[in-house]
Design an enzyme around this catalytic site. Structure first.
Site, mmCIF file in Angstrom:
data_model
loop_
_atom_site.group_PDB
_atom_site.id
_atom_site.type_symbol
_atom_site.label_atom_id
_atom_site.label_comp_id
_atom_site.label_asym_id
_atom_site.label_seq_id
_atom_site.Cartn_x
_atom_site.Cartn_y
_atom_site.Cartn_z
ATOM 1 N N HIS A 1 0.849 -1.198 0.000
ATOM 2 C CA HIS A 1 0.000 0.000 0.000
ATOM 3 C C HIS A 1 0.888 1.253 0.000
ATOM 4 O O HIS A 1 0.677 2.179 -0.795
ATOM 5 C CB HIS A 1 -0.904 -0.033 1.240
ATOM 6 N N GLU A 2 1.888 1.278 0.851
ATOM 7 C CA GLU A 2 2.761 2.462 0.932
ATOM 8 C C GLU A 2 3.578 2.623 -0.346
ATOM 9 O O GLU A 2 3.748 3.734 -0.847
ATOM 10 C CB GLU A 2 3.670 2.380 2.159
ATOM 11 N N HIS B 1 1.548 4.318 -2.986
ATOM 12 C CA HIS B 1 1.457 5.773 -2.837
ATOM 13 C C HIS B 1 2.593 6.443 -3.599
ATOM 14 O O HIS B 1 2.392 7.436 -4.307
ATOM 15 C CB HIS B 1 1.520 6.186 -1.373
HETATM 16 ZN ZN LIG Z 1 -2.592 5.226 2.351
#
Ligand SMILES: [Zn+2]
Ligand SMILES: *[C@@H]1O[C@H](CO)[C@@H](O)[C@H](O)[C@H]1NC(C)=O
Ligand SMILES: *[C@@H]1O[C@H](CO)[C@@H](O)[C@H](O)[C@H]1NC(C)=O
Ligand SMILES: *[C@@H]1O[C@H](CO)[C@@H](O)[C@H](O)[C@H]1NC(C)=O
Ligand SMILES: *[C@@H]1O[C@H](CO)[C@@H](O)[C@H](O)[C@H]1NC(C)=O
Length: 612
Positions: free
Chosen positions: A417-418, A421
């Site tokens: 998830h990171e 980003h």
């Molecule tokens: Zn996030």
């Protein structure tokens, strides 16, 4: 065949000229898609409304039913009728003719050669100085047609004198005071910023960091009156819902993985920067280390690159070799993410994170700094994305609400998830890291981040996905619902966005929609076991990932949810000739994102020729 120019002209370009003709072509009421309220500084006590002129996004997909695939870019630029034009040569005159803004006032920031299309990223300028929040992009497809255009260009009602009357030092002092941090030494720039009134203010752009507070901003300080005009927040913060602890999930077994590096994506492997080879969790794409200094990296356990550390999850993350195991895991996930997204198009030229770019374009010296068991925070994980050429920074915290504490570096879904980003922030808008700054686009970014973790977790089925199951010990994970094709398990639709303010809540609407697209593609086209290493096949999971990565480049700066939907469909037109157009429309429509969806009101219709 009906002439495309005739059809497109009134629809696309009349709209544009209306929008830019007025001095203040955007509504003054609050909008998700033009504003964001920031609470800034170490104690978040400073409230600031950042403003972004509304983007238009026009894509050729809306004209497919006329058998049209794009606009012929300025035929006069072609020496021979069959020449395929270079977008670099035509982007400025094309925008000039379509937006009525002189090409002397347009800055070509980057040209990206993708597999399915060429992309140009542009900014408006005044007397040679770029306007930070007036940007555009154009896509040229493989047949030499302009297939999409996005723009937040404006006709300013006036502009400030280009010679600053405030020095950079004074502006820096203002920025440090307002944002409660310190100038980090990154070169400052001078840029205009368009205000909601339509006036273009001149600003010093200054990066302010505070590690203790976990903040990293780009401040726009008025170069004439020394006030804070706007900010870019480089952090994607994951302020997760706190949920009660009930049971411990069984942990997935650790495995020894041999030589996972991909030599196309990482020609010198994962442990070499230029000519220096390390035997640490450090290399060209990332360096992973314990805590907040670049020391205490994990060291190989034998005289070849072996990082075999025992992990004991019944003990605290600080115990035994748990920290080395966590560092190794984070290093492995971040590098794997680098390698497979590289194969799908997140490369040097599309602004990825590497120290050495091997003379393949983009800016180097920006590998990801991965801080494991970082003690600047708890119960969370964050990613700071500065522009291309500055290292991204991932901070992985401990979840202290459990006993023993839980290490986010061992939660692959959180780490992915990171990573996403970082990828989203770099690819959308051309490497500026400024294009998820409105409230709505911040939600889109969270959705992409969860959706990528979902993709990673899938086997050959289209099972429900629970994001952050371990980090929450909840059956719906860190979100309100599991991601699912069932509208009972997950009822989220386009209209669910109404009233939502939290970026993660909004994001889960988009992530669930993309989960449904994934399921539809896998059901229709099957599933490749080699998707991570072979992007050339046509199974559903491969197609989904291509559309995902292509859409990141295509969508406009500060995309709305509908812009993101259109970018996926346009990506399919560019790469697959629209082979999945109907599948995509029907699936989007099933969650309220139909062709006539607007203003957070559902629509379930799809183009008539998709009726089956
Ligand atoms: Zn996030
Ligand atoms: C950074 O933030 C901390 C609080 O988290 C604060 O005490 C400190 O003063 C800040 N630094 C600066 C330079 O303002
Ligand atoms: C590599 O790691 C070994 C331990 O396995 C260590 O003794 C050696 O000094 C390291 N070499 C370098 C160049 O850091
Ligand atoms: C939920 O899905 C079922 C079957 O797929 C469908 O019949 C029903 O209309 C859906 N409900 C809503 C609210 O979309
Ligand atoms: C979408 O709305 C337009 C009018 O606003 C209408 O003409 C068209 O039929 C609608 N499309 C569908 C598929 O319902």
């Amino acid at each position: 065949m009906v002439s495309f120019a005739k059809l497109l002209a009134p629809a696309l370009f009349a709209f544009l000229s209306v929008r830019t003709a007025s001095a203040t072509p955007w509504p003054s009421t609050f909008h998700h898609n033009t504003h964001r309220t920031h609470y800034l500084g170490a104690d978040r006590s400073l409230k600031l409304e950042a403003f972004h002129p509304e983007s238009i996004f026009e894509a050729s997909i809306y004209f497919f039913r006329f058998g049209v695939e794009g606009v012929d870019p300025l035929p006069t630029y072609r020496r021979h009728p069959r020449d395929i034009l270079n977008l670099g040569d035509i982007a400025l005159p094309f925008l000039e003719s379509k937006l009525g803004i002189s090409k002397d006032n347009i800055l070509l920031r980057a040209i990206v050669q993708g597999e399915a299309a060429q992309y140009a990223f542009l900014a408006q300028k005044i007397n040679g100085i770029p306007i930070a929040n007036a940007v555009a992009s154009i896509t040229l497809n493989g047949n030499g047609k302009i297939s999409s255009l996005s723009s937040s260009f404006v006709k300013p009602s006036g502009s400030a004198d280009v010679n600053p009357s405030i020095s950079v030092d004074d502006a820096t002092a203002t920025a440090e005071k307002a944002l409660k941090g310190t100038y980090n030494g990154h070169k400052t720039t001078l840029e205009f910023v368009v205000q909601p009134s339509g006036y273009a203010a001149l600003s010093h752009v200054i990066q302010i960091q505070n590690d203790t507070a976990g903040t990293w901003y780009e401040a726009f300080i008025d170069a004439h009156d020394n006030t804070l005009l706007s900010v870019t927040d480089f952090v994607a913060r994951a302020s997760y819902r706190v949920l009660p602890i009930h049971e411990l999930d069984p942990t997935q077994g650790f495995q020894t993985i041999i030589d996972p590096q991909d030599m196309t994506a990482s020609p010198n492997g994962w442990h070499q920067e230029f000519s220096t080879t390390t035997n640490l969790t450090a290399g060209n794409n990332a360096i992973a280390y314990k805590g907040s200094q670049l020391i205490n990296v994990a060291v190989q356990t034998s005289d070849v690159l072996n990082f075999i550390y025992d992990v004991d999850l019944t003990k605290d993350p600080s115990s035994g070799t748990n920290v080395q195991a966590a560092t190794t895991n984070a290093f492995y996930v971040v590098n794997t993410f680098h390698d497979f997204t590289y194969k799908y198009g997140f490369t040097e030229t599309t602004f990825n994170f590497q120290t050495n770019n091997f003379n393949k374009g983009g800016e180097g010296f920006d590998r990801i700094l991965v801080s494991v068991q970082d003690d600047y925070g708890i119960n969370d994980a964050v990613f700071f994305t500065p522009p291309d050429g500055q290292s991204g920074k991932m901070q992985l915290y401990l979840y202290v609400k459990f006993s023993p504490r839980l290490d986010s570096a061992l939660q692959n879904d959180l780490v992915i998830h990171e990573c996403q980003h970082g990828a989203s922030n770099r690819m959308t808008g051309g490497g500026t890291a400024r294009c998820f700054q409105t409230s709505e686009s911040a939600g889109v970014a969270e959705g992409y981040a969860d959706a990528m973790a979902d993709w990673f977790s899938q086997g050959g089925t289209t099972a429900d996905f629970v994001f952050g199951r371990d980090a929450s010990k909840s059956s719906t994970g860190l979100r309100k619902y599991a991601y699912s094709t069932s509208n009972v398990t997950n009822p989220l639709r386009y209209s669910s966005l109404k009233g939502m303010t939290d970026a993660h809540d909004m994001g889960s609407v988009w992530a669930n929609t993309l989960h449904n697209v994934y399921a539809a593609l896998v059901i229709a086209k099957g599933w490749s076991t080699n998707a991570l290493t072979d992007p050339t096949t046509n199974e559903g999971n491969v197609v989904w990932l291509h559309l995902f990565i292509d859409a990141l480049l295509l969508q406009p700066c500060n995309p709305t949810f509908l812009n993101a939907r259109d970018a996926w469909i346009q990506a399919d037109a560019n790469r697959y000739g629209g082979a999945h157009t109907c599948l995509l429309w029907v699936t989007f429509a099933s969650r309220g994102f139909g062709v006539n969806a607007t203003d957070l009101v559902d629509d379930v219709s799809f183009p008539p020729d998709c009726d089956c």
